[in-house]
Design a protein around this motif. Structure first.
Motif, PDB file in Angstrom:
ATOM      1  N   ASN A  71       0.818  -1.208   0.000  1.00  0.00           N
ATOM      2  CA  ASN A  71       0.000   0.000   0.000  1.00  0.00           C
ATOM      3  C   ASN A  71       0.855   1.261   0.000  1.00  0.00           C
ATOM      4  O   ASN A  71       0.512   2.258  -0.641  1.00  0.00           O
ATOM      5  N   SER A  97      -3.843  -6.470   1.164  1.00  0.00           N
ATOM      6  CA  SER A  97      -2.879  -6.135   0.113  1.00  0.00           C
ATOM      7  C   SER A  97      -1.889  -7.278  -0.099  1.00  0.00           C
ATOM      8  O   SER A  97      -1.546  -7.621  -1.233  1.00  0.00           O
ATOM      9  N   GLU A 157      -7.437  -0.956   0.737  1.00  0.00           N
ATOM     10  CA  GLU A 157      -6.828  -2.231   1.119  1.00  0.00           C
ATOM     11  C   GLU A 157      -6.216  -2.129   2.517  1.00  0.00           C
ATOM     12  O   GLU A 157      -5.616  -1.113   2.870  1.00  0.00           O
ATOM     13  N   LYS A 174       0.322   3.574  -3.500  1.00  0.00           N
ATOM     14  CA  LYS A 174      -0.579   4.710  -3.318  1.00  0.00           C
ATOM     15  C   LYS A 174      -0.490   5.583  -4.572  1.00  0.00           C
ATOM     16  O   LYS A 174       0.592   5.795  -5.113  1.00  0.00           O
ATOM     17  N   ALA A 228      -5.085   1.646  -3.047  1.00  0.00           N
ATOM     18  CA  ALA A 228      -4.376   1.374  -1.790  1.00  0.00           C
ATOM     19  C   ALA A 228      -5.188   1.791  -0.576  1.00  0.00           C
ATOM     20  O   ALA A 228      -5.147   1.134   0.468  1.00  0.00           O
TER      21      ALA A 228
END
Length: 242
Positions: free
Chosen positions: A117, A141, A136, A121, A133
């Motif tokens: 993440n 993730s 999650e 992003k 992201a």
């Protein structure tokens, strides 16, 4: 980089890992470590993928090997340790992760988000995001990419341009897309990307700042070329529909 988990088994009793030496299992040092899955991970599968697919084999104790193993160790800690105080690869008080020039994340923020993440992003408008992201969790993730890359997501150093205290290097991350990704059927092909990173380290070589630059579209280009699973399951042309 290290980005994101290299892929591993969890919770087993492990001997020292040859690419993550000094971090995985030193009883005196690690006896109070809190592990996310109950114990240190094993990396047999991704180590094999790494050895079969790497483009460089660095001499023992070279700067390149030292950087490569240090980043693998950091990724292991980020994916499997739950407390920053148990990290041995970074300076917890000073650590910042900067990806593609965005605002830096602290050690605690990076640990909470997880490496995937933090690295994925995006500032793209919602309708163009192929991975969200912000929707999650740490665990989800990792599940997404563990599913897509069942053999793991290997990582290597390609070149090192400068030594401590500011270590600049080029890296490669790769895996075989052999499991589903976000509704897309696997292709069985390699998915990979290259990037550049700068690590600012202290006198004990603990990372104070990690700055990473790469193009996520290189990775997702390989993952999104798989047909939608509903289409793939009805197509006899797809080798994964049988």
């Amino acid at each position: 980089m290290g980005s994101g988990g290299e892929g591993e088994g969890e919770g087993a009793a492990v001997a020292a890992d040859k690419y993550r030496s000094g971090v995985l299992l030193q009883d005196e040092v690690e006896k109070n470590t809190q592990w996310r899955h109950g114990g240190p991970p094993t990396y047999d599968s991704v180590n094999l993928l790494f050895e079969q697919g790497r483009t460089k084999e660095w001499p023992k104790e070279s700067l390149e090997e030292t950087v490569q193993n240090a980043v693998k160790s950091w990724e292991m800690e980020l994916s499997h340790k739950t407390r920053l105080q148990d990290f041995r690869t970074i300076n917890p008080e000073k650590f910042k992760l900067i990806v593609n020039g965005r605002e830096g994340l602290s050690g605690e923020e990076t640990l909470k988000m997880g490496s995937y993440n933090a690295l994925l992003k995006s500032s793209l408008p919602e309708e163009f995001k192929y991975y969200k992201a912000e929707e999650e969790s740490f665990e989800s993730s990792h599940d997404v990419f563990r599913s897509a890359f069942p053999r793991g997501f290997a990582w290597e150093v390609i070149s090192v341009y400068s030594g401590p205290p500011q270590i600049a290097f080029k890296f490669r991350h790769w895996g075989f897309f052999e499991g589903p990704f976000k509704g897309h059927a696997p292709t069985g092909e390699i998915a990979q990307f290259y990037g550049l990173a700068i690590l600012k380290v202290d006198e004990s070589l603990k990372v104070e700042e990690a700055e990473i630059y790469y193009d996520p579209a290189e990775l997702f280009g390989g993952l999104l070329k798989g047909p939608p699973i509903s289409t793939a399951s009805s197509s006899h042309a797809c080798p994964f529909s049988h």
